[in-house]
Design a protein around this motif. Sequence first.
Motif, PDB file in Angstrom:
ATOM      1  N   ARG A   1       0.869  -1.169   0.000  1.00 61.59           N
ATOM      2  CA  ARG A   1       0.000   0.000   0.000  1.00 61.59           C
ATOM      3  C   ARG A   1       0.909   1.223   0.000  1.00 61.59           C
ATOM      4  N   CYS A   2       0.407   2.305  -0.575  1.00 62.78           N
ATOM      5  CA  CYS A   2       1.203   3.532  -0.680  1.00 62.78           C
ATOM      6  C   CYS A   2       0.942   4.436   0.528  1.00 62.78           C
ATOM      7  N   GLY A   3       2.028   4.873   1.163  1.00 72.60           N
ATOM      8  CA  GLY A   3       1.898   5.766   2.297  1.00 72.60           C
ATOM      9  C   GLY A   3       1.462   7.165   1.898  1.00 72.60           C
ATOM     10  N   ASP A   4       1.604   7.501   0.642  1.00 74.53           N
ATOM     11  CA  ASP A   4       1.205   8.836   0.185  1.00 74.53           C
ATOM     12  C   ASP A   4      -0.232   8.865  -0.322  1.00 74.53           C
ATOM     13  N   CYS A   5      -0.560   8.010  -1.266  1.00 75.31           N
ATOM     14  CA  CYS A   5      -1.914   8.071  -1.853  1.00 75.31           C
ATOM     15  C   CYS A   5      -2.865   7.063  -1.206  1.00 75.31           C
ATOM     16  N   GLY A   6      -2.327   6.114  -0.429  1.00 75.80           N
ATOM     17  CA  GLY A   6      -3.187   5.184   0.296  1.00 75.80           C
ATOM     18  C   GLY A   6      -3.676   4.002  -0.512  1.00 75.80           C
TER      19      GLY A   6
ATOM     20  N   ILE B   1       7.937   1.161  -6.126  1.00 71.64           N
ATOM     21  CA  ILE B   1       7.418   2.485  -6.469  1.00 71.64           C
ATOM     22  C   ILE B   1       5.916   2.350  -6.733  1.00 71.64           C
ATOM     23  N   CYS B   2       5.119   3.191  -6.106  1.00 68.15           N
ATOM     24  CA  CYS B   2       3.658   3.101  -6.245  1.00 68.15           C
ATOM     25  C   CYS B   2       3.245   3.380  -7.696  1.00 68.15           C
ATOM     26  N   PRO B   3       2.545   2.443  -8.336  1.00 62.58           N
ATOM     27  CA  PRO B   3       2.131   2.679  -9.722  1.00 62.58           C
ATOM     28  C   PRO B   3       0.894   3.575  -9.831  1.00 62.58           C
ATOM     29  N   HIS B   4       0.370   4.019  -8.674  1.00 68.20           N
ATOM     30  CA  HIS B   4      -0.716   5.001  -8.718  1.00 68.20           C
ATOM     31  C   HIS B   4      -0.154   6.421  -8.758  1.00 68.20           C
ATOM     32  N   CYS B   5       0.845   6.706  -7.899  1.00 67.39           N
ATOM     33  CA  CYS B   5       1.317   8.102  -7.772  1.00 67.39           C
ATOM     34  C   CYS B   5       2.833   8.247  -7.866  1.00 67.39           C
ATOM     35  N   PHE B   6       3.546   7.137  -8.050  1.00 64.06           N
ATOM     36  CA  PHE B   6       5.007   7.145  -8.197  1.00 64.06           C
ATOM     37  C   PHE B   6       5.747   7.461  -6.903  1.00 64.06           C
ATOM     38  N   SER B   7       5.056   7.408  -5.779  1.00 65.77           N
ATOM     39  CA  SER B   7       5.741   7.596  -4.496  1.00 65.77           C
ATOM     40  C   SER B   7       6.606   6.382  -4.188  1.00 65.77           C
ATOM     41  N   SER B   8       7.700   6.613  -3.464  1.00 63.24           N
ATOM     42  CA  SER B   8       8.516   5.482  -3.002  1.00 63.24           C
ATOM     43  C   SER B   8       8.110   5.038  -1.597  1.00 63.24           C
TER      44      SER B   8
HETATM   45 ZN   LIG Z   1       0.726   6.133  -4.317  1.00 60.05          ZN
END
Ligand SMILES: [Zn+2]
Lengths: 392, 137
Positions: free
Chosen positions: B38-43, B52-59
């Motif tokens: 799960r992404c800590g930035d976009c959730g 790397i989150c494929p929704h928002c590119f956050s690491s």
């Molecule tokens: Zn994300």
Amino acid sequence: MARPCKAYIAGAYEHPTRHAVEQSVAQLHAEVARGALADAGLSKDDVDGYFCAGDAPGLGGLSMVEYMGLDVRYTDSTDTGGSAYVVHLGHAAEAIAAGKCSVALITLAGRPRMAARGPLPDYGNDTPDIAFETPFNQNIVNNYAMAAMRHRHEYGTTAEQLAWIKVAASHHAQHNEHAMRREVVTVEDVVNSPMIADPLHRLDCCVISDGGGALVVVSPEIAKSLGARHWDRCVKVLGQGEAVKHTDRGRIDLTYTGGVKSAAIAFAEANLTPADIDMVTIYDSFTITVLITLEDLGFCEKGQGGRFVSDGNLISGVGKLPFNTDGGGLCNNHPSNRGSMTKIIEATRQVRGEAHPNVQVPDCTFALAHGTGGLIATRLCSATAILGRNDA
Amino acid sequence: MSAQNSGNQYPDYPVPNPALDAQPFWDGTAVGKLLLKRCGDCGETHYYPRAICPHCFSSETEWYEATGRGTIYSFSVMRRAPVPYVIAYVALEEGVTMMTNIVDCDFDALAIDDEVEVVFHPIDGGFSLPLFTPVAA
Ligand SMILES: [Zn+2]
């Protein structure tokens, strides 16, 4: 007024072999190149652009450029699996329009039947998706079967409806002396053939064959310089589109392909709609591939593909939309397990009026060729090309 | 042609060769946990798991344990095989769909939307595969 186009298909050639016992893969590439150049009235020394995909031996196009003794100033080895040649057709037209080359040669060849390759190509351990798919014994047929199962679930698509696609292909293949399977089959034959992966039967699957094909794509200036006999046979590349579709971060939807996008791009470039198209050639790895693609291309509403293909609607001279009039991958051939080259070649024959008389679509002005590369239930590249008669 | 697996009637499973950023997934299955990212930035949760989150590119992606429950999105009984098996996509409660096998059941009774839960099937190399089986009604 005639429609503008960036480039013309001046030469097209399909290798007659279906079982290459004695030829090497490089030799097959060279043989189809020779055939397409002769068809165009050009020589190998006229070629200044070379296009190939992963079926060509060696690094990109380098080994084949060398083998054939070409001298090119442009090369493109984009590999999107079975759709690569529709991709190359568009890229060749763009390169020609940009002045990067003027005579583009595209080749496909392979001998999977001789080589008896494994179930799935190996793209190497660095491919990030492999560890999440290969262990579960994914293969080509059960991947496509999952798309068929979902389509059945959402839209009630039946085995008999899918079977009509094979029936139509077989009606066409009976007239193709080179086709691997020339026998006309019935819906009952298809649904009574052994189940491979539910709901796909053996006769829902395409053949495995050796062989190949090639295209020569040229600038309008070159096309017009070829002399009346060749100029009249030049086919316009009116529009092309490509789109990658994948598992979308885990939000998987198996009811459509990249064809939704690739067709929209191609139709917009050609300034045409599905209603203008006289016949289609669609990479038919499996019957379900054709059914979903017809919906995605806009020939019927999503979910209505089963109804659309039924009752011979895809049979030339019988139905509204003749498809794969050479018998396609389901009956004719499937060189290198990559089906879109032969789709462009048969569409070219139709637009030239050179298809077999028993399957030739009368006054065929616009044809659509479509490829699906990769795997329908994971990641794929759809590519659509719209071809027009010389005077269209 | 009825088919099901039980006892040793499982196909041979190829051993995964996971990328570095996916290794924790396999460390998890080896001890009976189905881990997702799960992404800590976009959730958003994604699958298969990546650095790397494929929704928002956050690491800022993080592992967490899934419930292991879901429904069959699609499946196919692979009949033409030495040992028939069921390939499937299972839509997890966390909102992502994963490729797997459905095991330990009557293959001919399976249907899309059936409720399933994860079972861990040990294979060679110390790996354990996350497979699914129907939830008892
Ligand atoms: Zn994300």
